[in-house]
Motif scaffolding. Sequence first.
Motif, PDB file in Angstrom:
ATOM      1  N   UNK B 162      55.071  16.999  34.877  1.00 50.35           N
ATOM      2  CA  UNK B 162      55.025  18.044  33.865  1.00 50.35           C
ATOM      3  C   UNK B 162      53.593  18.332  33.441  1.00 50.35           C
ATOM      4  N   UNK B 165      51.496  20.157  36.324  1.00 50.96           N
ATOM      5  CA  UNK B 165      51.921  21.542  36.526  1.00 50.96           C
ATOM      6  C   UNK B 165      51.467  22.409  35.356  1.00 50.96           C
ATOM      7  N   UNK B 324      49.326  12.172  22.133  1.00 48.08           N
ATOM      8  CA  UNK B 324      50.759  11.974  22.202  1.00 48.08           C
ATOM      9  C   UNK B 324      51.308  13.025  23.159  1.00 48.08           C
ATOM     10  N   UNK B 327      51.892  16.592  21.905  1.00 50.44           N
ATOM     11  CA  UNK B 327      50.624  17.265  21.597  1.00 50.44           C
ATOM     12  C   UNK B 327      49.935  17.751  22.861  1.00 50.44           C
ATOM     13  N   UNK B 330      51.691  20.833  23.909  1.00 50.90           N
ATOM     14  CA  UNK B 330      51.345  21.913  22.991  1.00 50.90           C
ATOM     15  C   UNK B 330      49.958  22.476  23.330  1.00 50.90           C
TER      16      UNK B 330
END
Lengths: 213, 358
Positions: B162, B165, B324, B327, B330
């Motif tokens: 994840x 990408x 984290x 984060x 985000x």
Amino acid sequence: MTLAPAFFYLFAFVTVAAGFMVIAAKNPVHAVLFLILAFFNAAGLFVLLGAEFLAMILVVVYVGAVAVLFLFVVMMLDVDFAELRAGFMKNAPLGAFIGLILLAELVLVVGFQMVRPGALAAPSAPIPAPGSGITNAEAIGRVLYTKYVYYFQGAGLILLVAMIGAIVLTLRHKEGVKRQSIAAQVARGKKTAIDVVQVAPGAAIVPPARASQ
Amino acid sequence: MVEVWSWSEIWQGFLWPLLVMAFWSVLLLVVLLVVIAFLLLMDRKVWAAVQMRRGPNVVGPFGLLQSFADLLKFVLKEPLIPAGSDKGVFLLAPVVASVLALAAWAVIPVNEDGWGRWVISNLNVGILYLFAISSLGVYGVIMGGWASNSKYAFLGSLRSAAQMVSYEVSIGFVIITVLLCVGSLNMTDIVNAQKTGIGTRYGLPASALDWYWLALLPMFIVFFISALAETNRPPFDLPEAESELVAGFMVEYSSTPYLLFMLGEYVAITTMCALTTIMFLGGWLPPLSVAPLTWVPGIFWFVGKVVLVFFMFAMVKAFVPRYRYDQLMRLGWKVFLPLSLIMVVAVAGVLHVFDLAP
């Protein structure tokens, strides 16, 4: 240049062999890995054709993004091999029928010279000569953003709709989930973060219950 | 029709070009790996210095031979293969990771002058090739994590998939912004385009002000941070976060396979440093085009800039705490993606309006 045929046979053989192994492999993860090998060798064939831009895009899009998601999904699946093979005979006629249609179409594509002679003789846009100093990224850009700009934009629009559709299908607002608000955290200052209290000697102060975060 | 080839034709057509290719590739790999051995030591030394430790200082003078001692140690240990693992994929994964990382160096030019050959393959789509190869780096991690048949390893590889990408997207947009300014996908052209720029526009001699780090400063920062995430460096080393996942996808690996993973990781980091150097720091161009500086061969400038960027990587590792996971996501999707997308549009607009596009 005489190296090119040797590499062509290498890439072509590995592509076909990997393609066969995709359907022959028992473990689905292995099948996806063979699929990636096939993509990779197809990119090698593009390079041999002189279409290095297409080759790189093939690797970036299919191998770098699409196949990663395939692998992601297949790895998470709990596949029961016995159950998977149970329906084989039942579905075999349908599979054979679809295979036959595909085979017929492939034969037509390969033998198009017989169906419509001279189909390749007049390309819709002039192909730059190899020595003209125009790279094929430039050559593709010249037709893609002029002659085929509406098709290009249309394809982009379809992808956008598909993307929004995927987001709409999966986006759920759960109740009662605590979320981090970075703006609120950063905005915390002396006034909201600490209470300064004067405690008289021998006395105790029970702070009032703070309103929830 | 059967063509009959004589031995001399086969020699000239097949064997000689193959030999030449092999020679240059081996030369590049040897130099690259020796440089990386010392970069690894530098990484540990910088980390140690920030924490007021000595770092490796026993093997050789100042610990200079530490990396080679580590190599011997890894190679001589017994490789363990878990019983429940998928053995083929388990052993293939580290090879994939290291080979892909090394393959990226085929298109990186380290200098350009009248004599000598400074790049293995001067591809027209060089930077696209580099982008493609670096996006494949995730396979080594996913395959290793899955084949280990261990929960920690699998979690690490899912995180990594994840993460890589996500950050590839913003790296792609940064590359597009640079390409808009250059007008070519060739790596050598990208460096040569930085000979003129903001400085020369105001009549200054060619200098560091012309390089794209200044003209595209926000993109430079986005690229640097994305490069950290793409190579799983701290503070984004969540795939192998030792406090949560033991060692992430590498938890079942030992001996030479582990060595290959670590090698692949450091080669990928060096590739990202070289890419930063080429796209934003003017490659082999001297910081100021005046007499004593232009006499220095370009390769020294190139290596010096790569080491400088690597030093920044090492410093970030030393003093930024680990992110984290939410984060990290985000930052990638809600900050870098919109920012880089807006910059692509803005840069294209500026180039078009002021007629600067090449």
